[in-house]
Design an enzyme around this catalytic site. Structure first.
Site, PDB file in Angstrom:
ATOM      1  CG  ASP A   1      76.296  29.809  50.909  1.00  0.00           C
ATOM      2  OD1 ASP A   1      76.286  28.633  50.500  1.00  0.00           O
ATOM      3  OD2 ASP A   1      76.396  30.793  50.152  1.00  0.00           O
TER       4      ASP A   1
ATOM      5  CG  ASP B   1      74.458  24.951  48.682  1.00  0.00           C
ATOM      6  OD1 ASP B   1      73.297  25.405  48.725  1.00  0.00           O
ATOM      7  OD2 ASP B   1      75.304  25.311  47.847  1.00  0.00           O
ATOM      8  CD  GLU B   2      71.450  29.373  50.371  1.00  0.00           C
ATOM      9  OE1 GLU B   2      72.588  29.723  50.010  1.00  0.00           O
ATOM     10  OE2 GLU B   2      70.432  30.062  50.194  1.00  0.00           O
TER      11      GLU B   2
END
Length: 400
Positions: free
Chosen positions: A9, A105-106
């Site tokens: 993350d 974003d992860e």
């Protein structure tokens, strides 16, 4: 074999990306947000310095400025963030080929069996964290577990720059005491319903009657009960364009609109983007759907079946027909969207050849000619940028 799953993350991703090209904001309260003069004036991401003042994602700017008058606001640059995300995924792919991107974003990584190559899971996570930071200047947190749900929960326990292990055998001690609102998959409405049932912690949820949860919440009840008990058998699945079921674009407007001509221009631009994406993946669909959301937040969706296509003209034509039939000038429009779905399978593996695209032949089919023109336009845009070519209606509108 015992599974080992990571969830990587990226911390405060958008504003962290900005700090790589604006080092002057490092150590100062800063956030990525839209123009305060229109609806996009909300916080998309705030750095940890700003969060100390109570600044949170989705908070409106005028409230943020009261909490933190000296905050630095940077407008969003989504193309830049997508590029940085691509670079992050490139680094992750050096550690395992089995990656499932969950968002910009992860991502989940299936690290099962990789101990022989990289060592113990914690040391591998440290290597990934240092690799991303040294190469891209970005920070991340990593959750480690035996399944995707627990890895996701673990990644949220230490931010920024945290590495957390959460095995199923430890959930009574580490997970169950936490409030249900902390649990991934539980939103505000579900949390409210759970509290009405006197369920306040994840442990209380795990030990609650499963049948009653299903009765009250349906499938969601079964799913969150399973998660609360640390059970998730879903595999880490790398995404492919073959998995795409629908291609859509929508826009929340800076100002409500009431005239259909403005709506048509917006729909043309959205159709253009849908067609471009469909051709990129060689996806021909036969269902076009439009979505209209009004200023009172009520919305309607309409769809119609057409001959399978990925051409802008045909997508737009179907969209306009539905727009005209359902336009209500008394209801100002806040959001417009259009999508293409119902993709055929037989042409998914075909390659769009540049030679076929540009060859001069005696074909008389107007559809085929449009197909070639739009494919050629795509190649030009890919080289020079999306805005290099626009339809006449868009150019005319921008001049008015």
């Amino acid at each position: 074999m015992h599974r080992v799953i990571f969830l990587v993350d990226m911390n405060a991703f958008f504003i962290s990306c900005e700090s790589t090209r604006h080092p002057e904001i490092i150590g100062k309260p800063a956030a990525v947000a839209g123009d305060p003069k229109n609806r996009s004036g909300i916080i998309l991401t705030a750095n940890y310095e700003a969060r100390k003042f109570g600044v949170k994602t989705t908070m409106v700017l005028h409230k943020v400025l009261k909490l933190c008058p000296n905050i630095i606001i940077i407008p969003p640059d989504h193309c830049f963030y997508k590029q940085k995300s691509k670079e992050v995924m490139g680094i992750l792919s050096k550690y395992t080929p089995v990656i499932e991107k969950n968002s910009i974003d992860e991502a989940w990584l299936d690290m099962t069996g990789c101990e022989r190559i990289f060592g113990r899971s914690y040391q591998t996570a440290e290597c990934i964290m240092k690799h991303i930071n040294s190469e891209l200047g970005l920070d991340c947190s990593i959750g480690i577990s035996e399944n995707k749900f627990l890895a996701k929960m673990a990644s949220q326990m230490k931010k920024p720059l945290g590495i957390t292990k959460l095995w199923k055998k430890d959930i009574e001690l580490k997970l169950w005491p936490l409030p249900v609102e902390f649990m991934n998959g539980i939103g505000k409405q579900t949390a409210r319903k759970l509290r009405e049932m006197k369920i306040k912690t994840i442990g209380e949820l795990a030990n609650f009657d499963r049948r009653y949860l299903i009765k009250k919440l349906g499938k969601v009840g079964a799913e969150i009960h399973q998660f609360a008990n640390g059970i998730d058998v879903s595999p880490v699945t790398p995404h492919s364009h073959k998995d795409v079921k629908s291609i859509g674009k929508s826009i929340t407007l800076a100002h409500d609109i009431s005239d259909i001509e403005s709506a048509k221009v917006i729909l043309m631009e959205l159709s253009d983007k849908v067609g471009m994406t469909a051709r990129k993946y060689n996806k021909k669909g036969h269902t076009v759907q439009i979505n209209i959301k009004y200023s009172n937040f009520q919305s309607i969706t309409r769809q119609r079946t057409i001959t399978e296509t990925y051409l802008v003209k045909e997508i737009y034509s179907a969209g306009i027909e539905m727009l005209e039939k359902n336009w209500n000038e008394r209801l100002p429009v806040r959001l417009l969207g259009i999508s293409l779905s119902g993709f055929s399978k037989y042409n998914e593996d075909e390659q769009i050849s540049m030679f076929n695209m540009l060859e001069i032949d005696n074909e008389k089919s107007s559809v085929r000619k449009i197909d070639k023109i739009e494919a050629a336009i795509d190649s030009i845009r890919k080289k020079y940028g999306d805005s290099i070519i626009k339809s006449g209606s868009l150019i005319k509108k921008s001049k008015n």
